[in-house]
Motif scaffolding. Structure first.
Motif, PDB file in Angstrom:
ATOM      1  N   ARG A  50       0.824  -1.217   0.000  1.00  0.00           N
ATOM      2  CA  ARG A  50       0.000   0.000   0.000  1.00  0.00           C
ATOM      3  C   ARG A  50       0.860   1.271   0.000  1.00  0.00           C
ATOM      4  N   GLN A  81      -7.627  -6.734  -1.205  1.00  0.00           N
ATOM      5  CA  GLN A  81      -8.373  -5.691  -1.910  1.00  0.00           C
ATOM      6  C   GLN A  81      -9.872  -5.925  -1.873  1.00  0.00           C
ATOM      7  N   ASN A  84     -10.523  -4.047   1.483  1.00  0.00           N
ATOM      8  CA  ASN A  84     -10.126  -2.647   1.524  1.00  0.00           C
ATOM      9  C   ASN A  84      -9.128  -2.399   0.404  1.00  0.00           C
ATOM     10  N   SER A  85      -9.596  -1.856  -0.703  1.00  0.00           N
ATOM     11  CA  SER A  85      -8.736  -1.689  -1.866  1.00  0.00           C
ATOM     12  C   SER A  85      -7.889  -0.415  -1.813  1.00  0.00           C
ATOM     13  N   GLN A  86      -8.077   0.432  -0.799  1.00  0.00           N
ATOM     14  CA  GLN A  86      -7.323   1.683  -0.736  1.00  0.00           C
ATOM     15  C   GLN A  86      -5.821   1.390  -0.718  1.00  0.00           C
TER      16      GLN A  86
END
Length: 149
Positions: A50, A81, A84-86
């Motif tokens: 990330r 992802q 939470n794909s951020q």
């Protein structure tokens, strides 16, 4: 500072490692801070992923497919992802691979990593030990990735 990850798999002959080093060299010359991770030596925690702005993925062609260490990363990425794909999707990425003749891993490499973000540059291939032209293309790929951030 632009943070670039070069995630690759290399072992016996070191052909993919030589390409990874050239990608890193090009990115550093363009002002990026580069981290190299060989999946043959360690597993990259997807949470670390990330934090990078761009990434280059490299693999040898193993039976017309990518190396297992990169597939493990893709599995971890896919699971992470979904919740939470951020910071996991949408990164600029580049691809490189080495092969002993057929070079058929290019298709799976481009298809699988196409989900990561936007491909920068052409996929760089080397049959066997990378020659000067291949290493130049890898350095250019690193430069393009650093400039894409």
């Amino acid at each position: 500072m632009k943070l670039l990850l070069v995630l690759y798999h290399s072992q016996e002959h070191g052909n993919t490692a030589a390409m990874a080093e050239a990608v890193a060299e090009g990115a550093r010359a363009a002002g990026a801070d580069v981290t190299l991770v060989n999946t043959n030596e360690q597993r990259l925690d997807v949470e670390q992923y990330r934090g990078f702005d761009a990434v280059a993925f490299g693999s040898p062609d193993y039976y017309s497919y990518i190396a297992g260490g990169l597939k493990v990363f893709l599995d971890d990425w896919y699971i992470a992802q979904k919740s939470n794909s951020q910071g996991l999707k949408g990164k600029p990425y580049g691809l490189f691979y080495s092969h002993g003749g057929g070079g058929r891993a290019r298709g799976p490499l481009e298809e699988l990593f196409g989900r990561m973000g936007t491909q920068v540059g052409e996929t760089v291939a080397s049959r066997g030990r990378p020659n000067d032209d291949v290493l130049k293309a890898c350095r250019e790929l690193g430069r393009q990735l650093a400039n894409a951030v």
